[in-house]
Structures are given as C-alpha cells and as structure tokens.
Design an enzyme around this catalytic site. Sequence first.
Site, PDB file in Angstrom:
ATOM      1  N   ASP A 141       0.843  -1.191   0.000  1.00 56.38           N
ATOM      2  CA  ASP A 141       0.000   0.000   0.000  1.00 56.38           C
ATOM      3  C   ASP A 141       0.878   1.241   0.000  1.00 56.38           C
ATOM      4  OD1 ASP A 141      -2.521  -1.218   0.003  1.00 56.38           O
ATOM      5  OD2 ASP A 141      -2.408  -1.603   2.152  1.00 56.38           O
TER       6      ASP A 141
ATOM      7  N   ASP B 277      -7.009  -4.773  -4.483  1.00 56.88           N
ATOM      8  CA  ASP B 277      -7.396  -4.405  -3.122  1.00 56.88           C
ATOM      9  C   ASP B 277      -8.008  -3.016  -3.074  1.00 56.88           C
ATOM     10  OD1 ASP B 277      -7.658  -4.606  -0.354  1.00 56.88           O
ATOM     11  OD2 ASP B 277      -5.732  -3.667   0.004  1.00 56.88           O
TER      12      ASP B 277
ATOM     13  N   HIS C 281      -5.884   3.809  -3.024  1.00 55.50           N
ATOM     14  CA  HIS C 281      -7.126   3.246  -2.481  1.00 55.50           C
ATOM     15  C   HIS C 281      -7.225   3.231  -0.954  1.00 55.50           C
ATOM     16  CE1 HIS C 281      -4.716  -0.597  -2.523  1.00 55.50           C
ATOM     17  NE2 HIS C 281      -5.251  -0.648  -1.325  1.00 55.50           N
TER      18      HIS C 281
END
Length: 819
Positions: free
Chosen positions: A186, A305, A510
């Site tokens: 991430d 994701d 995200h």
Amino acid sequence: WETCWFKVELSIPLAWAGREVHFVWESDGEGMVWRDAQPVQGLTKEGEKTSYILTRSLKESEPHSLTLYVELACNGLFGAGKGSMITPPDPDRRVTLSKAELVVFNRDVYELLVDLEILLDMAQLLGEENQRSFQALYTANQMVNVCDVTDPSTFPAARDLAAAIFSQRNGESQHTIHAMGHCHIDSAWLWPYEETIRKCARSWVTVVHLMEHNPELTFACSQLGLIPVLWQAQQFEWVRSWYPGLYTRIQDFVAKGQFVPVGGTWVEMDGNLPSGESMVRQFLQGQRFFQEQFGRICSEFWLPDTFGYSAQLPQLMRGCGIRRFLTQKLSWNLVNSFPHHTFFWEGIDGSQVLTHFPPGDSYGMHGRVEEMLKTVKNNKDKGRVNHSAFLFGFGDGGGGPTQKMLDRMKRMSDTDGLPRVQTSTPDQLFSVLEKESAQLCTWVGELFLELHNGTYTTQAQIKKGNRECERLLHDVEVLSSLALAQDSVFQYPASQLQWLWRLLLLNQFHDVLPGSCIQLVVEDALQYYTEICRDGAQLQEEAVQSLCRDLLQPKAQSTRSTLVLNTLPWERTEVITRPGPDGTETLALVTVPSMGYALVPELFVPPHPVTVRKQEDGSITMENGVIAVCLDTMGRLTSLQLLDSGRSSVPDGCYANQFALFDDVPLYWDAWDVMDYHLQTRKPVTMLLKPLEIILAGGLRGSVRFSLQVGKSSTLTQEIILDAMCPYLRFLTQVEWKEAHKFLKVEFPVQVRSTNATYEIQFGHLQRPTHWNTSWDWARFEVWAHKWLDLSEHGFGVALLNDCKYGASAHRNVLSLSL
C-alpha cells in the site's frame, strides 16, 4: 517512523569451512541489510525474513571478516499501532532487537522439514476417502522411522521416500494453478508515503536476491519460478530515485521476463471515486512510465485491493490497450457471494474485458497445500475453465515471497492428488483463459463491494480536495490549450501539469482518497492538495493573461467591465459575484458561450427578479419565475415547485433538506464501514440554534440562513440561495463536526415514483434500484455517486447535485446525501 542504524562487524570462524552461514536478525521493526553501500536483504519478522545468507558454502578464499549495516525502522510490517492492526500509531511504541547472531544453517534438516510439512498437510487435508492422504501419512511415518536425527547420513534415504510420493504424476485433466510471486504494498495506509519508499526497497531487494539464487526459476511453465507482480508506476519511480542500484538490477530481471510490471496505472487507485478524467490519467501516466522504462505497456490491469469497481472501467481499460483484469476484493462481500471467478465484465458502453478473481480469494498466499486445495474447490467456474491464478507472498505492508514458499511449491509442481502448480506470468495465465473462454459468463455493470461503504464519506476534507483539484486541473488545461491555439508563443505548461497530476493521482490511492489511513497520511494528502491549488491557480492566471491579453488592457474612456470565462462545453447563464469599484462585491447576471468568455459591461436586469417573503408563521417563500420554494423556520423545504409544470416536488407532510443523524458503530473496520443496521438509529436534527432569516431580499439573488445543533456538540449553518433565471436551489452548508461514531446525512423526499434512481459515474451514469427486493438490492443501502443523483418518472424528475460528496442513497422516494 524514526530510523536506527546498526554497524555489524562479523568474524566467521575458520572451523565453519564448507558450511552455510547466515546472519540472523530478529526485531519488532522492519529492517534492511546494507553491504558495500547497497541494500541486499529486507528483514521483517512478520514476513518470515529474519536472516541474510552470507555464504552457501564457506570457502577459504571468501572473506571471513566483514562489516554490514542494518537500517532498522521503528515500525512493523503493519505500521505502529497499539494492539489492533487498525488502531492509530502508538507514540510510546518501543522497538526491541531480540536477536543478532551468526549461525550455521543446516540445509538438509530444512529440506527434510519441508518434505514432512507437505506430506502431513496432504494426510490431513485430502480426507479419509482419498487414498493419497494415507499414502502421504504412511510415507511420513516411514521417514520418521528411517531418519536418525543424530546421524545426518540417514537424511537422504528419508528424503528419497518423500521424493517418490512427490514424483507420482497427475492426470491430464487436473486443474492447473499459475503461481506468481506477489508483493502488495500500500502506497500509504498505516504508514506515511515516505515509509512506503523503504518498504518497496526492503521487499524488492529480497525478491531480486531470491532470483539471483534460484536461476532455474527464470523458466516459465515446467518448473517452479518466481514472477513478482508489481503494478504501481509510482513505486517504481520512488525506487528509481532513491535506490538506483537496486532499480538497475530490477530492470535486468524485467528484461529476462521474471520481474513483470502489470497494471498500467500510476498508483493502485480507488475504483469508484476518481473522476473519469482522473482514471484516464492514471492509465496514461502509468502506461507511459512502463513504456519509457521497460519498453512495453501493460496488457493486464491488476487492482486486487480496492473497494469496488466502476462500471466505466471496462471502456477505459480497452481505450488504454488493456483487455484483461484481475482482482479479488469482491470475495470480501458481506452479504452475497459473487457467482464467478473467471468471466467477461461488460461496461456501460458494451466494452468487455476478460476478468479473473484468484479462487483462493487472496493475493498473499504462502504456497501451502491447504491453499492449493482451496483454489480448486472454491473455483466457481469449474468445467468452463481449468486454470487459475495463485498469488503468493506477504502483502499489504510489503514483504513478498520467501524461499520456503518456493520450496513448498517445487514439491507440488505435478504431484498426484494435488492440483498441478506451475510458475507462470499474467500473460501466460490470461492467454490460456482466452483459449478456454467460449463458455464463460458475462457480468454487466459495476462490481459493487458489499462492504466498506463508509469510505465514500470518511475524511470529508480529502473528498473535497480531490474534487476541487480535479476541477482546477481541467480548467488549467482548457485555458492553456486555448491560449496555445491563439498564440504559438505561449508555453504550454506540460511538465508542471504532469507534476500536479501525479500528485493528485498519488492521493487517489485506495487507502488515501477513501480516508482509510492514519492521520499522518491525511496531513500529507491535504498538503498535496494545497500545493496543487496554489500552483494550479498560478498556471490558470498565466493562461488567462495570455488568452485575454488585449481584453485585460484598460482602454481610455471605456466603461468598467468584467471578463467572465466558461470552461464547460455548454452555454451558461448564471448570477456571478464581482468586485465593485469601492472594493465591495456586486452581483451580475451573465451569459457566457461554451468554452468561451464574455464581457459584462453593466448590470443586466432579469425578466423575472427573485422575490423573498417572510410569512407570519416565520416560514419564508422564494420565487424566481422558474421555481418557487417554501421553507420552514428550520430551513426545511415544505414545498418545491417547478412553475411551468404546476407540480410540487415535496410530498404533503414531508420535509426536504432534512438533516438526520445516525449511530455509526460498525462490526470492525471503523473508518471503512457503515453497516445496514445504522438505518434503524435515524434521529432527525431538530435542535434550532438560529431560526431562518433573510440575508438577501431578492433581485438577482435571494438567500436565507439558519443554524442547527447536531448531536451533542456539533453545529451546522446553512445558506439557501435562489438566483434569477436559475432552475435549481443552492445549499451552502458548513458543519463544525465534533461527534464520534455518528453519521450525518441530508434527505430529500420527492413526489416521484420510479423503481430506479440514476447516479453520475465516470463519463456516464448508472441506474440502481430504489427498492430492496433481493439481497443484492438491500446490500446497496449506501452507494457512491459523483456530482449528481436523480429520481425521474416520465416527464418529471428531481436531481440532487453536490460539489464535494460521494456517499448517497435513494430508497423508495427519498434521495439522501451523506455528509
């Protein structure tokens, strides 16, 4: 997020000649080993990487004394939270170094243990009805009998027994698993952007190290290989800038076909909230980077994701050279199980992309027998396709594959009773699926995630910053293009715009745009929005000065006028605010052509000015010849009429612009989720602080204002505006929000009957049901939209517009906007 550096001086005993020697390091924090001024190994206890291999067989010619440096971060794989993974960073967190040792590694014992692990898993998981489970159990028992732990000379015989089982081959009909190393990182989440740069380096240097010591892994299908899948151009750019030596090694493995860049976007963006233009720029910037750095664009879009997928994505993918899509997030659905793992996904224009969800429902597998069996058993398209993806490696916080994962899968490459496991690439997987696609089903419309609906609303300032910056960059590009078309001397700000776009695209990651990140990330994101607004406003001013240079020069004896620009592709007639000669602001009604400008020399009186009247009961009416409204003392609409139609939009006895407060206590994911049961806790906001009062009494504009108390300690002030000739009512709402675990919405019951409401999405619109007939319907109790949602029947309808919100719903005849 601090860093400690350790200087490690090693002296390997001469007696260890011929042995495999490891440097073992165990700590609560993530680390990285540096040797000769280059990163060589990531260290993460949660990612099962706690050693650096110094030599696989110590030779006399090798250095026996050497110096390493260990860079230790004061955070773990999942940030620095206290207790739960999703708690905020703990400022008092301490990182402990628990082990730093020089050890001899016994490779024979390790291999024996991996053999036994696979056999015991087969014995336990294949079931009593399968004879292979008993064969595996009895083989493991024989190995224990043969093996004398004090006598290494007995190990080969024990390993031969295991090899005999693993070499018994499958039939041709067996399901084939395409194993691909994977390292989901991430770009920001429980750690800031800056920490992600180090996470990329730790993870990717480990992957490269694995490749260098597993040369057979470069070959594709027939034997186990490692194909790390990386899809975010931004992360490549970070490594290129901060770790150039590592980046050069990565480029070498890309050229060999082992390191496979896929995805084609700048970051792994949110799949719902970015505008259509932003999504196009994600692909443009990503594909351009991959083309420049690696000589190819991506043919697969990987977005494993994110919190749902817009129905516009198939068209955008096809327009950007992508025909294939992989994700797995819909396996998180809370209500309905998605019916496919391999299918064609069709967008709102009919564009289709071949879509695959790894049936193991994860992008962080560990190469275990249980995961292989789940991949086959879980596959919802058995009979239609006989191939599926298997993504292995520690993820979210980075980490990636380990040697043990590879060694497990080597034993399962073609073993009777287990699915066939082969190293593959995304292209090889999708090529096989394309050949098998004749009987695949088609899913039309959005891929809606039945979870994390709160991310459409969480962190209001981030949502507002995103929309404002998207609008600003659009205007800068329109005006700069017009300036260049008019004057070839004008310097189009391409490099500045690319920099600003990349900042905005980064914030659409995200876990950032949805608001599901720590406070430090929010602060970084808001700072980036401030930079975009500052620099974008400067570029816009430069474009206007060039485009309208002659018009902006004051001429002798000319009357004072205002230059008004319209960057939208339709003619607009609106009331604007302009500075007066004495510094005060005045109003003007202007008509400006599409993508054009107009000079407003003097006041233009509308054919029907706005009238505002206060009634005896304290309510206020406003009317402009197009619409007429009546508001009670709490600012609620009791009537909204489109005068030509003679119809009222608000049902009798109902209130529109009704604020409502809900309890917001989800099952777990606090910043992500709002559960359906929150609807049972609705409380209308009725505590009046300041009753409705007239601010502007009419003419070009009429406006009224009121204030409410929301919950225990929050306040809401709203100005309601009606302009001359305008077919809509505007609401300027400011909330001082001090509530915890509460959810504020505004509701508009309308006198319209339709089984579907229409919502704006990227470059189009989507219809969703207003009823809850099925579980698929009521699972969409909270949905997302862009600038408007609409409820219409034949000949009449009402739309609710916004300039910075995304969460919405339409149930029966009530339009609701989540604030």
